[in-house]
Design an enzyme around this catalytic site. Structure first.
Site, short mmCIF file in Angstrom:
data_model
loop_
_atom_site.label_atom_id
_atom_site.label_comp_id
_atom_site.label_asym_id
_atom_site.label_seq_id
_atom_site.Cartn_x
_atom_site.Cartn_y
_atom_site.Cartn_z
N GLY A 83 -8.21 -8.62 0.65
CA GLY A 83 -7.06 -8.80 1.51
C GLY A 83 -6.24 -10.28 1.42
N GLY A 96 -12.98 -4.07 0.51
CA GLY A 96 -14.47 -3.54 0.66
C GLY A 96 -14.61 -2.52 -0.32
NE ARG A 140 -4.40 -1.63 1.79
CZ ARG A 140 -5.16 -2.07 2.42
NH1 ARG A 140 -5.10 -1.94 3.87
NH2 ARG A 140 -6.34 -2.49 1.92
CE LYS A 170 -19.41 -12.04 7.83
NZ LYS A 170 -18.79 -10.83 8.85
#
Ligand code: ADP
Ligand code: MG
Length: 411
Positions: free
Chosen positions: A363, A386, A46, A207
């Site tokens: 990630g 996200g 990053r 999920k």
């Protein structure tokens, strides 16, 4: 110069290339939410991703004031989440001094950034040490804005958050996107607007609730949808498979069934796992068993896609002109259940080599790509998990909507 509108109205946002930067103090929101082990930076991806914007601003004669969050300090100063080690790494990568400012607000911080000369770089302390950031408090936004006379948002990974440092600050300054923000929006927006076909989407992860929105949106866009990982179990359950002790979200089975019907109506080929790698638990050293998805013993759980599924998904990827991938195919943290994810990463890298546009986000997915040494094997690795999913779902990203549009903004 005040531009004529905000990107929220649908216009294309301005970037640092559209505005004068010489002699200005550019307050740049970056995403330096890097993994730390003590004060060692485990992965500097990053930080590297922010270098083009910083170098552009330096070369253009701006003073650069960087701000970011790191971790979840919940509005309180926590030395374990200080950005100080990031300043040191950034200085090495930029090959020039980076002044670390031990506050983001207050008189000392203001004095430090006011004194910054063109070509100099400063990094403010973690903006989430103050409760006003996540609350998008207007006083915090106004105080941050005093550090610069131009706001640059290059934090794509935080663009789905409406915080003072990502969004509120744009109420007080001319606001433009950085080069990373521009590239992420170009690549991910391109997947939605005009993907080369066949467009193959591979989704996994644990999920299912996190992924239903993106499944729903991408069904409208893609040709093949391959599902793996824990989330695929809920779709298999929608097809009446008994999955033993596997992770299945019973309350979402009906929605999964509706999405399968929608995909069929749209002519999208859905690939669900035909076989699975099973075990009593997801722990290294456990005995494993491969079984058909409709043949899972009651006392076992699925932790990876099986070999027949790997081949089927790889075959689909082999025909693709565009691939988007998010979510691992199994519990890749445990070597016994990492093969499916590695096989998919290799198949995508092979597609890239023959000219396909290939994008991965998330990630864990990117960690798996790195573990396989395949970072160069993708057209684009998104710095936002996200944020990328929300963008592909068609949601408005507050950190983009707050940016100025203007006559110079390309449509
Ligand atoms: P990303 O971070 O790339 O968006 P996710 O967080 O959605 O990916 O998915 C990765 C996580 O999903 C990993 O922690 C992995 O262990 C978990 N996972 C994948 N498959 C399974 C499974 N079959 N059962 C339980 N957990 C799973
Ligand atoms: Mg994850």
């Amino acid at each position: 110069m005040r531009a004529s509108g905000k990107a929220a109205s649908g216009g294309r946002f301005l970037t640092i290339k559209d505005v004068p930067v010489a002699g200005r103090r550019a307050l740049v929101r970056v995403d330096y939410n890097v993994p730390l082990d003590g004060d060692r930076i485990v992965d500097a991806t990053r930080i590297r991703a922010s270098l083009p914007t910083i170098n552009y601003l330096i070369e253009g004669g701006a003073a650069v004031i960087l701000m970011s969050h790191l971790g979840r300090p919940k509005g309180r100063r926590d030395p374990r989440m200080s950005l100080r080690p990031v300043a040191a790494t950034l200085a090495v990568l930029l090959d020039r001094p980076v002044r670390f400012v031990a506050d983001a607000l207050g008189a000392e911080a203001a004095a430090a950034t006011a004194a910054l000369q063109p070509g100099e770089v400063a990094l403010l302390e973690n903006v989430r040490f103050y409760p006003g950031d996540e609350a998008n408090d207007s006083e915090m936004a106004a105080a941050l804005a005093k550090h610069g006379d131009l706001y640059v948002n290059d934090a794509f990974g935080a663009a789905h958050r409406a915080h003072a440092s990502t969004c509120g600050v744009a109420d007080h300054l001319p606001a433009v996107g950085g080069l990373l923000m521009e590239r992420e929006l170009d690549v991910l927006g391109g997947l939605l607007a005009s993907p080369q076909r066949p467009f193959v989407v591979v989704l996994g992860g644990a999920k299912v609730v996190d992924k239903l929105g993106v499944v729903s949106a991408l069904i409208e866009r893609c040709d093949v949808l391959a599902l793996g990982g824990g989330m695929a179990n809920t779709f298999l359950a929608a097809q009446s498979c008994e999955l033993g002790r596997s992770l299945v979200e019973r309350s979402l089975v009906e929605r999964a069934a509706a999405l399968l019907t929608a995909a069929q109506r749209r002519g999208v080929a859905v690939l669900l796992p035909q076989d699975l790698v099973l075990a009593g638990q997801a722990r290294t050293g456990v005995p494993t068993l491969v079984a058909g998805s409709d043949d899972v013993p009651a006392d076992l759980a699925a932790y990876d896609i099986g070999p027949a599924t790997m081949v089927a998904v790889a075959d689909a990827i082999a025909t693709a002109a565009t691939v988007f991938w998010n979510g691992t195919m199994g519990v890749y943290e445990v070597p016994e259940f990492a093969r499916g994810t590695a096989a998919i990463a290799r198949a995508i890298a092979a597609a890239t080599r023959r000219g396909a546009v290939t994008v991965a986000a998330g990630g864990d997915s990117l960690a798996a790509v790195a573990a396989a040494g395949l970072e160069e094997g993708f057209s684009h690795l998104s710095t936002g998990g996200g944020a990328a999913l929300e963008l592909l779902e068609g949601k408005v990203l507050p950190g983009v909507a707050c940016l100025d549009t203007g006559p110079a903004g390309r449509p």
